[in-house]
Design an enzyme around this catalytic site. Structure first.
Site, PDB file in Angstrom:
ATOM      1  N   GLU A 289     -16.875   0.591  38.202  1.00  0.00           N
ATOM      2  CA  GLU A 289     -16.690  -0.565  37.346  1.00  0.00           C
ATOM      3  C   GLU A 289     -16.015  -1.692  38.102  1.00  0.00           C
ATOM      4  O   GLU A 289     -15.214  -1.464  39.005  1.00  0.00           O
ATOM      5  CB  GLU A 289     -15.825  -0.191  36.144  1.00  0.00           C
ATOM      6  CG  GLU A 289     -16.532   0.788  35.252  1.00  0.00           C
ATOM      7  CD  GLU A 289     -15.759   1.092  33.994  1.00  0.00           C
ATOM      8  OE1 GLU A 289     -16.405   1.178  32.946  1.00  0.00           O
ATOM      9  OE2 GLU A 289     -14.526   1.241  34.045  1.00  0.00           O
TER      10      GLU A 289
ATOM     11  N   CYS B 189     -11.694  -7.865  39.615  1.00  0.00           N
ATOM     12  CA  CYS B 189     -11.017  -6.617  39.940  1.00  0.00           C
ATOM     13  C   CYS B 189     -12.103  -5.624  40.348  1.00  0.00           C
ATOM     14  O   CYS B 189     -13.016  -5.341  39.572  1.00  0.00           O
ATOM     15  CB  CYS B 189     -10.261  -6.141  38.707  1.00  0.00           C
ATOM     16  SG  CYS B 189      -9.517  -4.517  38.902  1.00  0.00           S
TER      17      CYS B 189
ATOM     18  N   CYS C 103     -11.017   8.777  41.665  1.00  0.00           N
ATOM     19  CA  CYS C 103      -9.790   8.644  42.456  1.00  0.00           C
ATOM     20  C   CYS C 103      -9.140  10.014  42.578  1.00  0.00           C
ATOM     21  O   CYS C 103      -9.114  10.777  41.614  1.00  0.00           O
ATOM     22  CB  CYS C 103      -8.827   7.672  41.771  1.00  0.00           C
ATOM     23  SG  CYS C 103      -7.321   7.360  42.724  1.00  0.00           S
TER      24      CYS C 103
ATOM     25  N   CYS D 161      -2.833  10.056  38.934  1.00  0.00           N
ATOM     26  CA  CYS D 161      -1.617   9.512  38.322  1.00  0.00           C
ATOM     27  C   CYS D 161      -1.674   9.785  36.821  1.00  0.00           C
ATOM     28  O   CYS D 161      -2.720   9.678  36.193  1.00  0.00           O
ATOM     29  CB  CYS D 161      -1.487   8.018  38.609  1.00  0.00           C
ATOM     30  SG  CYS D 161      -1.429   7.668  40.387  1.00  0.00           S
TER      31      CYS D 161
ATOM     32  N   CYS E 251      -3.068   7.014  34.197  1.00  0.00           N
ATOM     33  CA  CYS E 251      -4.267   6.242  34.548  1.00  0.00           C
ATOM     34  C   CYS E 251      -5.536   7.041  34.238  1.00  0.00           C
ATOM     35  O   CYS E 251      -5.651   8.209  34.605  1.00  0.00           O
ATOM     36  CB  CYS E 251      -4.236   5.880  36.029  1.00  0.00           C
ATOM     37  SG  CYS E 251      -5.696   5.012  36.586  1.00  0.00           S
TER      38      CYS E 251
ATOM     39  N   CYS F 224      -6.183  -2.668  33.071  1.00  0.00           N
ATOM     40  CA  CYS F 224      -5.669  -1.815  34.148  1.00  0.00           C
ATOM     41  C   CYS F 224      -5.567  -0.383  33.669  1.00  0.00           C
ATOM     42  O   CYS F 224      -5.014  -0.113  32.608  1.00  0.00           O
ATOM     43  CB  CYS F 224      -4.255  -2.214  34.543  1.00  0.00           C
ATOM     44  SG  CYS F 224      -4.051  -3.852  35.151  1.00  0.00           S
TER      45      CYS F 224
HETATM   46  N1  SAH Z   1      -4.890   3.137  43.379  1.00  0.00           N
HETATM   47  C1  SAH Z   1      -4.423   1.793  43.394  1.00  0.00           C
HETATM   48  C2  SAH Z   1      -5.307   0.809  42.665  1.00  0.00           C
HETATM   49  C3  SAH Z   1      -5.818   1.178  41.293  1.00  0.00           C
HETATM   50  S1  SAH Z   1      -4.709   1.109  39.920  1.00  0.00           S
HETATM   51  C4  SAH Z   1      -3.011   1.715  42.866  1.00  0.00           C
HETATM   52  O1  SAH Z   1      -2.512   2.726  42.394  1.00  0.00           O
HETATM   53  O2  SAH Z   1      -2.403   0.688  42.972  1.00  0.00           O
HETATM   54  C5  SAH Z   1      -4.429  -0.570  39.610  1.00  0.00           C
HETATM   55  C6  SAH Z   1      -3.164  -0.821  38.805  1.00  0.00           C
HETATM   56  O3  SAH Z   1      -3.332  -0.401  37.435  1.00  0.00           O
HETATM   57  C7  SAH Z   1      -1.968  -0.057  39.328  1.00  0.00           C
HETATM   58  O4  SAH Z   1      -0.878  -0.913  39.468  1.00  0.00           O
HETATM   59  C8  SAH Z   1      -1.700   0.971  38.264  1.00  0.00           C
HETATM   60  O5  SAH Z   1      -0.336   1.310  38.247  1.00  0.00           O
HETATM   61  C9  SAH Z   1      -2.143   0.250  37.037  1.00  0.00           C
HETATM   62  N2  SAH Z   1      -2.434   1.146  35.916  1.00  0.00           N
HETATM   63  C10 SAH Z   1      -2.948   2.376  35.974  1.00  0.00           C
HETATM   64  N3  SAH Z   1      -3.074   2.903  34.743  1.00  0.00           N
HETATM   65  C11 SAH Z   1      -2.621   1.979  33.879  1.00  0.00           C
HETATM   66  C12 SAH Z   1      -2.509   1.913  32.468  1.00  0.00           C
HETATM   67  N4  SAH Z   1      -2.933   2.918  31.703  1.00  0.00           N
HETATM   68  N5  SAH Z   1      -1.990   0.793  31.921  1.00  0.00           N
HETATM   69  C13 SAH Z   1      -1.622  -0.244  32.697  1.00  0.00           C
HETATM   70  N6  SAH Z   1      -1.722  -0.250  34.028  1.00  0.00           N
HETATM   71  C14 SAH Z   1      -2.203   0.859  34.620  1.00  0.00           C
END
Ligand code: SAH
Length: 380
Positions: A97, A110, A117, A121, A124, A369
């Site tokens: 996406e 973006c 991935c 985390c 996410c 995000c």
């Molecule tokens: N792997 C990279 C890039 C992808 S995540 C990283 O971790 O930075 C992009 C951003 O979205 C990151 O800052 C992450 O912390 C944030 N993010 C992930 N899940 C989220 C959520 N459920 N709500 C808001 N931000 C989130």
């Protein structure tokens, strides 16, 4: 001959030198490589038939043996705020996406760097998928090509409607305007889609160099932000690049106990190591390191957390983005209420730490995000 033994070679992702080698193999003159580069990256043409400056014979030969992106738009979800989520199908049928966010003074896209991935985390959605595979440089670039073509038309440059931009009001309440010298509407690229860009380092850096090429897309590295969950050795590698994007660190926790839980990668590269890498990262004159802090209700949003964050960032030229958590049914967290985010921010501000509260974009279409999981529906 290499080219002919490899039918459907993908040209998107090749630099000019590689296109030159290809033209040489086909017995073509070197200037054909420049024409191809221009057609692919500056005019963003996606079929050889449209490259009418090339001889018909060459176009046919290329069409038989090569492609200029196999990325297809499978669906577009449009948010009430104008954000568009592109569900894209790659050449092998895998899906990623990209999210396009138009704004008055610039567009932001973006993009993804991996299919899925591996970092898992806890807050996410992409982490729920696991890693399917790395994306190639061409696939990374293709997200920008197909999105710009969809928004502005194939080959059309994004231009401002007028050369005058309203930039707010002065103290006396008069409207301030700025005449733009650049007729192009700027595009910012954030690598904050699916995937961990620093775990696909070579393809990501190749894409960044292709973005930057002034004969092509002309997206300078200062308009590109790479976001990482904290792959420490790769941050050091990035620090050595002559042409590199801006760096953002997904921090979200200011102590190891919590960060271990939210980011499994923290067990490998704990905060002390991550922050040390940030401290030695060479910033240009007015550059700041961005720290993303996703606000999770009653998890990391107390006054105590804010003070720990201040201490952690001590001595770093930092900018903090406070991101309200974007929920999903699969995720065990809630968003911090705005009043709490503001109280948290006040502690940062009083301690001299610059921060911004980010407005979620495209939440209604699962484009915000952390919500990217190649969903086929608008919302879960
Ligand atoms: N792997 C990279 C890039 C992808 S995540 C990283 O971790 O930075 C992009 C951003 O979205 C990151 O800052 C992450 O912390 C944030 N993010 C992930 N899940 C989220 C959520 N459920 N709500 C808001 N931000 C989130």
């Amino acid at each position: 001959m290499k080219v002919l033994s490899n039918p459907q070679v993908e040209l998107l992702g090749m630099n000019e030198a590689e296109l030159s080698a290809l033209m040489a193999e086909l017995g073509e003159k070197p200037f054909r490589a420049r024409q191809l580069f221009d057609a692919i990256y500056r005019r963003r043409l996606t079929s050889f038939a449209a490259m009418t400056d090339l001889p018909v014979r060459l176009r046919e030969q290329l069409a038989a043996h090569a492609t200029v992106t196999r990325t297809r738009i499978k669906n577009i979800f449009t948010s009430s705020d104008g954000t568009r989520r592109f569900l894209l199908e790659l050449g092998d049928g895998r899906e990623v996406e990209a999210v396009f966010m138009p704004e008055a003074r610039r567009d932001t896209i973006c993009i993804s760097s991996q299919v899925g991935c591996p970092l898992a985390c806890d807050f996410c959605m992409t982490g729920v998928l696991g890693l399917k595979r790395n994306m190639t440089a061409g696939e990374i670039v293709s997200q920008i090509i197909v999105a710009l073509n969809e928004v502005y038309g194939e080959g059309a440059l994004p231009v401002k409607e007028t050369g005058i931009t309203k930039v707010g009001r002065d103290i006396a309440g008069r409207e301030k305007v700025r005449e733009s010298r650049d007729e192009r509407h700027p595009l910012n690229v954030v690598m904050m889609g699916m995937g961990e860009p620093l775990l696909n380092y070579d393809a990501v850096m190749r894409a960044v160099r292709l973005f930057a090429d002034e004969k092509g897309l002309t997206i300078p590295p200062r308009r590109v932000t790479l976001s990482t969950a904290g792959i420490v050795p790769r941050i050091d590698e990035l620090a050595k690049e002559t042409l590199r994007p801006r760096l953002a660190i997904s921090l979200t926790a200011a102590n190891d106990e919590l960060r271990d839980r939210l980011f499994p990668i923290n067990r490998k590269y704990p905060l002390a190591e991550l922050m040390a890498a940030c401290r030695r990262f060479p910033l240009t004159e007015r550059e700041r390191l961005t720290f993303e802090y996703v606000m999770l209700d009653q998890v990391n949003d107390s006054d105590r957390d804010a003070r720990a964050l201040v201490r952690l960032l001590n001595g770093i030229r930092a900018k903090v983005n406070l991101i309200p958590h974007n929920p999903a049914p699969e995720l065990p967290y809630r968003a911090t209420p705005l009043s709490r985010i503001m109280a948290f921010q006040k502690i940062l501000t009083d301690a001299g730490v610059l921060s911004f509260i980010r407005r979620p974009r495209g939440q209604d279409i699962a484009a915000a995000c952390g919500q990217l999981a190649a969903r086929h529906e608008a919302t879960a």
